[in-house]
Design an enzyme around this catalytic site. Structure first.
Site, PDB file in Angstrom:
ATOM      1  N   ALA A  70       0.655  -1.384   0.154  1.00  0.00           N
ATOM      2  CA  ALA A  70       0.083   0.120  -0.079  1.00  0.00           C
ATOM      3  C   ALA A  70       1.031   1.382   0.012  1.00  0.00           C
ATOM      4  CB  ALA A  70      -0.972  -0.003   1.248  1.00  0.00           C
ATOM      5  N   GLY A 102       6.938  -1.960  -4.147  1.00  0.00           N
ATOM      6  CA  GLY A 102       7.098  -1.236  -2.828  1.00  0.00           C
ATOM      7  C   GLY A 102       5.825  -0.288  -2.923  1.00  0.00           C
ATOM      8  N   HIS A 103       6.050   0.343  -1.638  1.00  0.00           N
ATOM      9  CA  HIS A 103       4.866   1.302  -1.552  1.00  0.00           C
ATOM     10  C   HIS A 103       4.994   2.621  -2.574  1.00  0.00           C
ATOM     11  CE1 HIS A 103       8.055   2.346   1.170  1.00  0.00           C
ATOM     12  NE2 HIS A 103       7.825   3.785   1.117  1.00  0.00           N
ATOM     13  N   ASN A 104       4.012   3.343  -2.949  1.00  0.00           N
ATOM     14  CA  ASN A 104       3.870   4.344  -3.749  1.00  0.00           C
ATOM     15  C   ASN A 104       4.372   4.161  -5.041  1.00  0.00           C
ATOM     16  OD1 ASN A 104       2.964   5.715  -1.469  1.00  0.00           O
ATOM     17  ND2 ASN A 104       5.074   6.961  -1.046  1.00  0.00           N
ATOM     18  N   SER A 130       8.215   4.279  -4.586  1.00  0.00           N
ATOM     19  CA  SER A 130       7.999   5.523  -5.094  1.00  0.00           C
ATOM     20  C   SER A 130       8.550   5.645  -6.413  1.00  0.00           C
ATOM     21  CB  SER A 130       8.609   6.485  -4.064  1.00  0.00           C
ATOM     22  OG  SER A 130       8.201   6.817  -2.879  1.00  0.00           O
TER      23      SER A 130
END
Length: 355
Positions: free
Chosen positions: A238, A259-261, A279
């Site tokens: 998330a 991974g996140h973002n 990211s």
């Protein structure tokens, strides 16, 4: 279910010759094909193997003299792998999930669309929405408030966590996890990782006064667009504040991680054990070869391709083909490899000259 040669050719959008009324039960490799099998002989390399089997019908290459190979009918496939895709879709029944809602499933408080099928020991949380025609296999969990679109397939043991939205026709293979918290922590003072990043490693590690890692929770969730497919055991974390996003039609293989973002564009392919750190933004139609690693906070342009085992540590412009560790353009990486192979001989020759 049996299909005639004519029906198969129509489904493939291909030309068929010979006895089009012959019936086919399944597909087979040429050497092991039975009389009701469709032999897949899509290049001249398979011609000899046709004689080892009993096939009466085969999918063959353009210009093939199929009658000389002893066949009664043939389907011409100029684009072999595309024909394979359409044929396997036609012959397969992959989602063995019975209609209706199994009595062991828990769905109280969820909204279920028309024609939803739910298998044994499924847990769908309060406020979750399941779109019409979606099929959910055994031991799947859909968190409270999650949204699953129409005609999706959630296979055994997959997990749809909180704040996750799946578009239509999304496929989650067994044990895929969508929307777990991201791996995001911070120390009370500047960490060795932060110092290393700021100085590009030109610093000495320091023992922190307070070594505790403070967890940054993930509030952003995940959005998977229409026609996304996620393989066995793959995980998509998330986002921290905004959602992690996967664009329309992208396909993620087994054992992969986003991974996140992360933002992944449309119609991307991500092969087994590839991973993208937090990211990073990936463009449209990007192909990440098996075990590719992509660092955090990078930008990968449209139509980039990486070979297996590539480690991407910097931004990549659109259209590049990348290879190696650290990743460089494939042509450059091959020249580096050739030079390294020549190096022992060059050093040996230099030593002989000095003598």
């Amino acid at each position: 279910m049996a299909y005639t040669v004519s029906e198969i050719a129509t489904a493939l959008g291909a030309e068929a010759l010979g006895d089009l009324s012959l019936e086919i039960d399944t597909a087979s490799e040429p050497a092991t094909a039975g009389p009701r099998d469709l032999a897949l002989a899509m290049s001249p390399a398979y011609a000899e193997k046709l004689g080892q089997g009993q096939a009466q019908v085969a999918v063959v290459w353009s210009g093939c003299d199929w009658q000389a190979l002893g066949l009664k009918a043939a389907i011409i496939a100029p684009r072999a792998r595309l024909a394979m895709a359409k044929l396997t879709q036609m012959l397969d029944r992959p989602w063995d999930i019975e209609d209706g809602i199994h009595p062991t499933a828990i769905t109280e408080g969820a909204t279920l669309g028309e024609g939803v099928a739910i298998g044994p020991f499924v847990l769908i949380g309060k406020g979750a929405v399941i779109g019409a025609g979606t099929r959910i296999a055994a031991h799947v969990t859909v968190a409270p408030g999650a949204v699953v679109g129409e005609n999706c397939v959630l296979l055994d043991g997959s997990r749809v966590m909180r704040r996750v939205t799946l578009g239509d026709r999304v496929i989650l293979h067994p044990n895929a996890v969508i929307g777990a918290d991201g791996f995001s922590f911070v120390m009370a003072e500047q960490s060795n990782v932060e110092r290393a990043r700021a100085t590009l490693g030109d610093t000495e590690a320091q023992i922190p006064n307070d070594p505790r890692q403070h967890r940054i929770h993930s509030l952003g969730g995940v959005i998977l667009s229409d026609d996304v497919e996620v393989g066995v055991g793959s995980t998509i974390d998330a986002g921290t504040i905004r959602p992690t996003f996967v664009g329309e039609g992208s396909k993620i293989d087994n054992g992969c991680h986003l991974g996140h973002n992360v933002v992944m564009g449309k119609h991307c392919l991500m092969a087994g054990h590839a991973a993208v750190a937090g990211s990073t933004v990936i463009g449209d139609r990007v192909v990440l070869g098996g075990q590719t690693g992509v660092g955090d906070n990078l930008k990968i342009g449209d139509d980039v391709v990486t070979s297996a085992g590539t480690m991407v540590l910097a931004n990549v412009p659109a259209g590049r083909v990348m290879m190696g560790y650290p990743a460089t353009q494939m042509t450059q990486q091959i020249e580096i490899y050739k030079s390294l192979r020549r190096l022992p001989r060059i050093l040996r020759d230099m030593g002989n000259r000095q003598k």
